[in-house]
Design an enzyme around this catalytic site. Sequence first.
Site, PDB file in Angstrom:
ATOM      1  N   LYS A  12      -0.836   4.723  -3.328  1.00 25.99           N
ATOM      2  CA  LYS A  12      -2.125   4.342  -3.878  1.00 25.99           C
ATOM      3  C   LYS A  12      -2.915   5.797  -3.749  1.00 25.99           C
ATOM      4  CE  LYS A  12      -4.053   4.325   0.306  1.00 25.99           C
ATOM      5  NZ  LYS A  12      -5.103   5.113   0.924  1.00 25.99           N
ATOM      6  N   VAL A 123       4.146  12.408   3.487  1.00 22.93           N
ATOM      7  CA  VAL A 123       3.950  11.633   4.839  1.00 22.93           C
ATOM      8  C   VAL A 123       2.657  12.182   5.369  1.00 22.93           C
ATOM      9  CG1 VAL A 123       4.598  11.653   7.151  1.00 22.93           C
ATOM     10  CG2 VAL A 123       6.442  11.584   5.500  1.00 22.93           C
ATOM     11  N   GLY A 125      -0.366  11.898   4.180  1.00 24.64           N
ATOM     12  CA  GLY A 125      -1.006  12.417   3.119  1.00 24.64           C
ATOM     13  C   GLY A 125      -2.069  11.689   2.662  1.00 24.64           C
ATOM     14  N   GLY A 126      -2.597  10.161   3.028  1.00 26.72           N
ATOM     15  CA  GLY A 126      -3.492   9.648   2.698  1.00 26.72           C
ATOM     16  C   GLY A 126      -3.221   8.703   1.530  1.00 26.72           C
ATOM     17  N   ALA A 128      -0.807   6.210   1.478  1.00 30.63           N
ATOM     18  CA  ALA A 128      -0.154   4.824   1.921  1.00 30.63           C
ATOM     19  C   ALA A 128       1.582   5.025   1.807  1.00 30.63           C
ATOM     20  CB  ALA A 128      -0.712   3.827   1.284  1.00 30.63           C
ATOM     21  N   GLY A 129       2.092   6.129   2.249  1.00 35.70           N
ATOM     22  CA  GLY A 129       3.442   6.030   2.102  1.00 35.70           C
ATOM     23  C   GLY A 129       4.162   5.234   3.113  1.00 35.70           C
ATOM     24  N   ALA A 132       3.798   1.583   1.813  1.00 33.44           N
ATOM     25  CA  ALA A 132       4.557   1.404   0.556  1.00 33.44           C
ATOM     26  C   ALA A 132       6.021   1.043   1.304  1.00 33.44           C
ATOM     27  CB  ALA A 132       4.615   2.448  -0.206  1.00 33.44           C
ATOM     28  N   ASP A 164      -3.447  -1.438   4.378  1.00 34.77           N
ATOM     29  CA  ASP A 164      -2.859  -1.006   2.706  1.00 34.77           C
ATOM     30  C   ASP A 164      -1.853  -1.666   2.417  1.00 34.77           C
ATOM     31  OD1 ASP A 164      -4.948   0.934   2.735  1.00 34.77           O
ATOM     32  OD2 ASP A 164      -3.990   2.584   3.595  1.00 34.77           O
TER      33      ASP A 164
END
Length: 327
Positions: A12, A123, A125-126, A128-129, A132, A164
């Site tokens: 996202k 990773v 990174g902001g 939401a990995g 997810a 998230d």
Amino acid sequence: MTRRVIASAPGKVNLVLWSGRPDMRGYHPLYSIFETLHMRETVMITANTAAHSASPSACEVSIRTVVDVADAATNSRVAREINSLDPRRNLAWKAVDAVRKLVMEKGGYAPGAAIEIRKTIPVAGGMAGGSADAAAALIAANEFFQAQLDAETIHQLARSLGADVPTCVAGGLNIGFGYGDHITRLDTPATPTHHWVMVLAYEGLSTPAVFREFDRRGEGRSSLPQVITPLHSQIAMAPAETLADLLDNDLENISRAMRSDLEATFDAIKATDAVGAVLSGSGPTIAVLARDETHAHSLSQELEGEPSVAQTIVTSGPAEPARLEDR
Ligand code: C5P
């Protein structure tokens, strides 16, 4: 029992991220509008037959991550880092464990499970990995253990895993209240596709560190809207030019002040004809809004040459929900 299940879930970008002051636990209430992106994490679950024996419960669910974000050397370094962590700290592991426990509580049979995550979202990174991963793991585990959880139970599990995670399960474009985890879907079939260039930095940025600096500076809204504001009420219908004026992230100035490379990247973006730009979550990824897909590719090429930019990824949103994939 199904022996091999694959599911995916989207990352996202926060179109809007407003933050209040920290609560007693140090957590920040948020008012957040998320757009999920066509960048998906994939989670595969297979039977962990080796762990069938009387091993401690942590070992009954094993987990391995493969990274497919950047160049081969970076991918394998990041994968090594993730795989060296305690699996019980991995959100996807927690998701599978939670579904497994629910099945066992109901007297069902839940065999050992081997989780494999394929990451395409940067990773730290902001974007939401990790959330997810958890969203895809929930959907995969529900199928793998034949848990038959209803949508509400999946949503509650998602919320318990992280703020998230519900949006990564739901897909689309959502507004989140509370800590961003009480979500309402905003998109309709008429919602336009937005084209983005995600601009990656060389180093990740820790969310707690950004919030700590936010607090140190005495930032934080004294109150947050409890319903969507009139300003944002049309956000799901906004074409790029309108959306550009609404992009707003309270953490952006903090992250920019913490990292001179982000300041340089924002300056470089300003020199392009991008429609708009915003820090994604707590950063360091910057989401650059384009007019259309062709424009996104040309902005991507332009920004790839910048010394402060590690990589760019062209994507779009809103995206489909977390879902099972063909085996
Ligand atoms: O949500 P996530 O696990 O990425 O959050 C990591 C940390 O960031 C939290 O432990 C907390 O310190 C901080 N945070 C916060 N308020 C939020 C979200 C995160 O203070 N709403």
